[in-house]
Design a protein around this motif. Structure first.
Motif, short mmCIF file in Angstrom:
data_model
loop_
_atom_site.label_atom_id
_atom_site.label_comp_id
_atom_site.label_asym_id
_atom_site.label_seq_id
_atom_site.Cartn_x
_atom_site.Cartn_y
_atom_site.Cartn_z
N ARG A 1 -56.75 -13.86 8.31
CA ARG A 1 -58.15 -14.03 8.74
C ARG A 1 -58.73 -15.34 8.22
O ARG A 1 -59.47 -16.02 8.91
CB ARG A 1 -59.01 -12.86 8.25
N ARG B 1 -49.69 -5.75 13.78
CA ARG B 1 -50.86 -5.15 13.15
C ARG B 1 -52.15 -5.57 13.86
O ARG B 1 -53.07 -4.76 14.02
CB ARG B 1 -50.94 -5.57 11.67
N ILE B 2 -52.22 -6.83 14.28
CA ILE B 2 -53.42 -7.34 14.95
C ILE B 2 -53.58 -6.67 16.31
O ILE B 2 -54.69 -6.28 16.71
CB ILE B 2 -53.36 -8.88 15.07
N ASP C 1 -52.44 -3.71 17.08
CA ASP C 1 -52.87 -2.34 16.76
C ASP C 1 -54.37 -2.29 16.56
O ASP C 1 -55.04 -1.35 16.99
CB ASP C 1 -52.17 -1.86 15.48
N GLU C 2 -54.90 -3.30 15.88
CA GLU C 2 -56.35 -3.36 15.64
C GLU C 2 -57.10 -3.53 16.97
O GLU C 2 -58.13 -2.89 17.19
CB GLU C 2 -56.65 -4.53 14.70
N THR D 1 -60.72 -9.23 18.83
CA THR D 1 -59.81 -9.10 17.69
C THR D 1 -59.10 -10.41 17.39
O THR D 1 -59.09 -10.88 16.25
CB THR D 1 -58.78 -7.98 17.93
N SER E 1 -57.41 -0.13 19.56
CA SER E 1 -57.83 1.06 18.83
C SER E 1 -57.77 2.27 19.76
O SER E 1 -57.70 2.13 20.99
CB SER E 1 -59.27 0.88 18.33
#
Length: 197
Positions: A5, A44-45, A47-48, A79, A51
């Motif tokens: 980030r 992971r990003i 996945d974020e 995201t 949602s």
């Protein structure tokens, strides 16, 4: 994720080791290469971005497909714009390189094929819209970090002079918030799809 980030996905393994109060070699004990680490971060990003709420709305057949596509696109934009460099990495290495990226593609291709587009055309449409959203989310992230601004665009080789039509267009575009540009781009894709279907 915190380093991604703050610094973007192009940080060095040494940077990560330092952030962990450790050595780069410690990171390599868990990830054999920087590419493997970036793949895991992209997973992971995504996945974020996808949602449970977003996926539920995208899969809800009671909702018009235009609204579902918009939900999907803005989830990506919102995201990815938090993680500088995500768009470049995904477009550079391809969107089907990891399970979550494949899931992201599958959601929309399923919707488009149900609308009557061939799988090939659905993939082309999705690739074009995803490329736009990924690139513009990178621009949003760069501006948020103070790395890019309208002046940089105006001083680039693209603008052939301060009074040129292109320069005027860039000035006008720079005044539009980037998220609004993303929405406008999605609306253009939707309008194009409506003509295709």
């Amino acid at each position: 994720m915190d380093l991604a980030r703050r610094e973007g996905l192009d940080f060095s393994m040494r940077d990560l080791g330092h952030a962990l109060s450790s050595w780069a070699n410690t990171v390599y004990a868990f990830f054999p290469s920087k590419q493997a680490l970036q793949d895991a971060l992209i997973d992971r990003i995504i996945d974020e971005a996808l949602s449970a709420d977003v996926v539920e709305r995208v899969l809800d057949d009671a909702v018009p497909w235009q609204a579902r596509f918009r939900t999907f696109g803005l989830a990506l934009f919102d995201t990815f714009s938090k993680y500088p460099g995500t768009g470049v990495l995904i477009t550079q290495y391809g969107m089907l390189g990891s399970p979550n990226a494949a899931r992201l593609f599958q959601l929309m291709i399923t919707l488009f094929t149900r609308l009557g587009l061939s799988p090939q055309r659905a993939a082309i449409v999705l690739q074009a819209s995803a490329f736009f959203l990924l690139q513009i989310s990178d621009l949003a992230a760069s501006i948020a970090r103070g790395q890019a601004n309208a002046d940089a665009l105006l001083n680039s080789d693209m603008a052939s002079g301060p009074d040129s039509d292109l320069s005027s267009a860039i000035k006008a575009m720079a005044d539009i918030p980037i998220r609004d540009r993303a929405v406008a781009g999605l609306d253009l894709f939707i309008a194009g799809l409506e003509r295709e279907i």
